[in-house]
Design a protein around this motif. Sequence first.
Motif, PDB file in Angstrom:
ATOM      1  N   MET A   1       0.830  -1.206   0.000  1.00  0.00           N
ATOM      2  CA  MET A   1       0.000   0.000   0.000  1.00  0.00           C
ATOM      3  C   MET A   1       0.865   1.256   0.000  1.00  0.00           C
ATOM      4  SD  MET A   1      -3.001   1.055   2.678  1.00  0.00           S
ATOM      5  CE  MET A   1      -3.915   2.568   2.473  1.00  0.00           C
ATOM      6  N   ILE A   2       1.963   1.231   0.789  1.00  0.00           N
ATOM      7  CA  ILE A   2       2.867   2.382   0.836  1.00  0.00           C
ATOM      8  C   ILE A   2       3.474   2.634  -0.536  1.00  0.00           C
ATOM      9  CG2 ILE A   2       4.957   3.297   1.880  1.00  0.00           C
ATOM     10  CD1 ILE A   2       2.594   3.226   3.750  1.00  0.00           C
ATOM     11  N   ASP A   3       3.870   1.546  -1.217  1.00  0.00           N
ATOM     12  CA  ASP A   3       4.434   1.705  -2.562  1.00  0.00           C
ATOM     13  C   ASP A   3       3.418   2.325  -3.512  1.00  0.00           C
ATOM     14  OD1 ASP A   3       6.810   0.656  -1.756  1.00  0.00           O
ATOM     15  OD2 ASP A   3       6.328  -1.394  -2.355  1.00  0.00           O
ATOM     16  N   ARG A   4       2.159   1.948  -3.352  1.00  0.00           N
ATOM     17  CA  ARG A   4       1.121   2.522  -4.213  1.00  0.00           C
ATOM     18  C   ARG A   4       0.934   4.002  -3.926  1.00  0.00           C
ATOM     19  NH1 ARG A   4      -5.008   0.061  -4.924  1.00  0.00           N
ATOM     20  NH2 ARG A   4      -5.657   1.484  -6.615  1.00  0.00           N
ATOM     21  N   LEU A   5       1.016   4.385  -2.638  1.00  0.00           N
ATOM     22  CA  LEU A   5       0.880   5.794  -2.285  1.00  0.00           C
ATOM     23  C   LEU A   5       2.039   6.620  -2.823  1.00  0.00           C
ATOM     24  CD1 LEU A   5      -0.378   5.620   1.420  1.00  0.00           C
ATOM     25  CD2 LEU A   5      -1.668   6.386  -0.581  1.00  0.00           C
ATOM     26  N   LEU A   6       3.223   6.003  -2.917  1.00  0.00           N
ATOM     27  CA  LEU A   6       4.418   6.733  -3.341  1.00  0.00           C
ATOM     28  C   LEU A   6       4.701   6.583  -4.828  1.00  0.00           C
ATOM     29  CD1 LEU A   6       6.803   5.913  -0.346  1.00  0.00           C
ATOM     30  CD2 LEU A   6       5.324   7.907  -0.656  1.00  0.00           C
ATOM     31  N   THR A   7       3.753   6.065  -5.597  1.00  0.00           N
ATOM     32  CA  THR A   7       3.958   5.869  -7.034  1.00  0.00           C
ATOM     33  C   THR A   7       3.750   7.184  -7.784  1.00  0.00           C
ATOM     34  OG1 THR A   7       3.221   3.583  -6.888  1.00  0.00           O
ATOM     35  CG2 THR A   7       3.202   4.604  -9.071  1.00  0.00           C
ATOM     36  N   ILE A   8       4.712   7.511  -8.677  1.00  0.00           N
ATOM     37  CA  ILE A   8       4.644   8.725  -9.490  1.00  0.00           C
ATOM     38  C   ILE A   8       4.575   8.310 -10.958  1.00  0.00           C
ATOM     39  CG2 ILE A   8       5.751  10.911 -10.067  1.00  0.00           C
ATOM     40  CD1 ILE A   8       4.850  10.695  -7.173  1.00  0.00           C
ATOM     41  N   PRO A   9       3.552   8.769 -11.702  1.00  0.00           N
ATOM     42  CA  PRO A   9       3.384   8.341 -13.108  1.00  0.00           C
ATOM     43  C   PRO A   9       4.323   9.072 -14.061  1.00  0.00           C
ATOM     44  CG  PRO A   9       1.631   9.857 -12.513  1.00  0.00           C
ATOM     45  CD  PRO A   9       2.435   9.640 -11.265  1.00  0.00           C
ATOM     46  N   THR A  10       5.599   8.746 -14.022  1.00  0.00           N
ATOM     47  CA  THR A  10       6.570   9.346 -14.936  1.00  0.00           C
ATOM     48  C   THR A  10       7.745   8.397 -15.100  1.00  0.00           C
ATOM     49  OG1 THR A  10       8.025  11.239 -15.330  1.00  0.00           O
ATOM     50  CG2 THR A  10       7.711  10.563 -13.056  1.00  0.00           C
ATOM     51  N   ASN A  11       8.431   8.517 -16.230  1.00  0.00           N
ATOM     52  CA  ASN A  11       9.613   7.690 -16.485  1.00  0.00           C
ATOM     53  C   ASN A  11      10.907   8.398 -16.113  1.00  0.00           C
ATOM     54  OD1 ASN A  11       8.073   5.556 -17.541  1.00  0.00           O
ATOM     55  ND2 ASN A  11       8.019   6.505 -19.571  1.00  0.00           N
ATOM     56  N   ASP A  12      10.814   9.679 -15.745  1.00  0.00           N
ATOM     57  CA  ASP A  12      11.999  10.441 -15.360  1.00  0.00           C
ATOM     58  C   ASP A  12      12.417  10.035 -13.948  1.00  0.00           C
ATOM     59  OD1 ASP A  12      13.557  12.738 -14.182  1.00  0.00           O
ATOM     60  OD2 ASP A  12      13.344  13.466 -16.243  1.00  0.00           O
ATOM     61  N   ILE A  13      13.655   9.586 -13.813  1.00  0.00           N
ATOM     62  CA  ILE A  13      14.118   9.097 -12.510  1.00  0.00           C
ATOM     63  C   ILE A  13      14.148  10.217 -11.482  1.00  0.00           C
ATOM     64  CG2 ILE A  13      16.042   7.999 -11.308  1.00  0.00           C
ATOM     65  CD1 ILE A  13      16.785   6.607 -13.847  1.00  0.00           C
ATOM     66  N   ASP A  14      14.614  11.421 -11.888  1.00  0.00           N
ATOM     67  CA  ASP A  14      14.696  12.537 -10.945  1.00  0.00           C
ATOM     68  C   ASP A  14      13.304  12.964 -10.493  1.00  0.00           C
ATOM     69  OD1 ASP A  14      16.146  14.594  -9.504  1.00  0.00           O
ATOM     70  OD2 ASP A  14      15.324  16.009 -10.958  1.00  0.00           O
ATOM     71  N   LEU A  15      12.348  13.017 -11.430  1.00  0.00           N
ATOM     72  CA  LEU A  15      10.978  13.368 -11.043  1.00  0.00           C
ATOM     73  C   LEU A  15      10.384  12.314 -10.113  1.00  0.00           C
ATOM     74  CD1 LEU A  15       9.386  14.804 -14.316  1.00  0.00           C
ATOM     75  CD2 LEU A  15      10.041  16.043 -12.255  1.00  0.00           C
ATOM     76  N   GLN A  16      10.679  11.058 -10.376  1.00  0.00           N
ATOM     77  CA  GLN A  16      10.199  10.010  -9.473  1.00  0.00           C
ATOM     78  C   GLN A  16      10.785  10.187  -8.076  1.00  0.00           C
ATOM     79  OE1 GLN A  16      11.103   6.213 -11.187  1.00  0.00           O
ATOM     80  NE2 GLN A  16       9.516   6.339 -12.750  1.00  0.00           N
ATOM     81  N   ARG A  17      12.088  10.499  -8.019  1.00  0.00           N
ATOM     82  CA  ARG A  17      12.727  10.701  -6.722  1.00  0.00           C
ATOM     83  C   ARG A  17      12.120  11.883  -5.989  1.00  0.00           C
ATOM     84  NH1 ARG A  17      15.663  15.038  -4.656  1.00  0.00           N
ATOM     85  NH2 ARG A  17      16.331  15.390  -6.811  1.00  0.00           N
ATOM     86  N   ARG A  18      11.958  13.010  -6.680  1.00  0.00           N
ATOM     87  CA  ARG A  18      11.389  14.199  -6.040  1.00  0.00           C
ATOM     88  C   ARG A  18       9.932  13.974  -5.645  1.00  0.00           C
ATOM     89  NH1 ARG A  18      11.910  18.369 -10.423  1.00  0.00           N
ATOM     90  NH2 ARG A  18      10.737  19.635  -8.942  1.00  0.00           N
ATOM     91  N   GLY A  19       9.184  13.298  -6.524  1.00  0.00           N
ATOM     92  CA  GLY A  19       7.781  13.037  -6.207  1.00  0.00           C
ATOM     93  C   GLY A  19       7.623  12.146  -4.989  1.00  0.00           C
ATOM     94  N   ARG A  20       8.432  11.098  -4.905  1.00  0.00           N
ATOM     95  CA  ARG A  20       8.359  10.211  -3.732  1.00  0.00           C
ATOM     96  C   ARG A  20       8.772  10.958  -2.466  1.00  0.00           C
ATOM     97  NH1 ARG A  20       8.255   4.619  -5.008  1.00  0.00           N
ATOM     98  NH2 ARG A  20       9.334   4.126  -3.068  1.00  0.00           N
ATOM     99  N   THR A  21       9.754  11.853  -2.608  1.00  0.00           N
ATOM    100  CA  THR A  21      10.168  12.648  -1.445  1.00  0.00           C
ATOM    101  C   THR A  21       9.048  13.580  -1.002  1.00  0.00           C
ATOM    102  OG1 THR A  21      12.456  12.570  -2.232  1.00  0.00           O
ATOM    103  CG2 THR A  21      11.914  14.226  -0.579  1.00  0.00           C
ATOM    104  N   ILE A  22       8.394  14.226  -1.977  1.00  0.00           N
ATOM    105  CA  ILE A  22       7.274  15.116  -1.648  1.00  0.00           C
ATOM    106  C   ILE A  22       6.178  14.344  -0.924  1.00  0.00           C
ATOM    107  CG2 ILE A  22       5.388  16.460  -2.666  1.00  0.00           C
ATOM    108  CD1 ILE A  22       7.367  17.287  -4.859  1.00  0.00           C
TER     109      ILE A  22
END
Length: 354
Positions: A1-22
Amino acid sequence: MIDRLLTIPTNDIDLQRRGRTILSVALVLLGLVILASVAVIFRPDATPSLLGLLSAAVVIAASMALAHRGQVGLAAWVLVIMIIGAAMVPILIRREVTSSLLYLTLPVVVAGVVLRPWQVWLVLATGLLVVAYKALGNAAGPQSQPEPWVLLANSGMVMATLGVISFLSAKIVVHAFAEVSASRRAADAAAHQLEELNHSLEGRVAAQTSELRAAFEEVQAQANEKQALLDELTAQRAVIREMSVPVLPVSADTLVMPLVGDIDGERMVAIQSDALAAIERSHAHTLLIDLTGVAVVDTYVAQGLLRTVQAASLLGTRSVLIGIRPEVAQAIVGLGIDVGDVRTAANLASALSL
């Protein structure tokens, strides 16, 4: 469930990192808001605080929703502005300095992990403006004391230091993720090239396999053709052998076997086997072997004929050699072959009268 909450719909690694941090920071702040709500709910003047906490929760939820939709930059700014606003309210409205100025360091730290490096300076500048505003306000006040100046100066130094550290950290992280992205693109390009090479190799293998299959089919066709020719040749040889060693009935109990041409070992075997087989089938009493067409008789042929006569005698059939030519007779005598009691006749008519 936590992984689903932290999922960001993008292929950019940096955006995924920033989104998960946010999302992680937002979840922590949301938890703090809930705890603060529980702490102030029983206070007599809890309504303003609860309204403020509810507003903060709504803003945090909006930031999380934006991050989930892939709008990471906007979500980060919403979160940072909310934190700055929460830190500025006590300073601008309640005139609290001691703790609120320290809270201004929080958006600088958060900006270092969720915003781009150059955007950290904007957050730091905003915090320093708030510090400067408070310092000027204290200086203009009638009860200005040196302690607030010292606190403001220290807060500004701490914020500036954290701003530089956050900027450098963000710069390092962005650079690291840029290298990771470059490595990933290089790996994808290599994988794509490898896939193309694999397809090319598969095509070449398929072409070579097709050529080999065609060559094999051609060889197989040639082999089948040769086998057919060999079978045909074998059949022709069998027909020729039957025609070259005919055993013909001339009466109910008499067979005649006219021989023509040279007699070799294979033909001699055929003469013996065909003659005995015909005798067995017809139960003939007489076998007439016509040698009129045989020009040469050597030791092997003469002995073979004598063995045929002897074998026929064992089956109860008498044999007569017909048409022995003078040169053949001389050759038999010259070879010292004992013809024994073998009957001979000059021609077929004489043999039939015996």
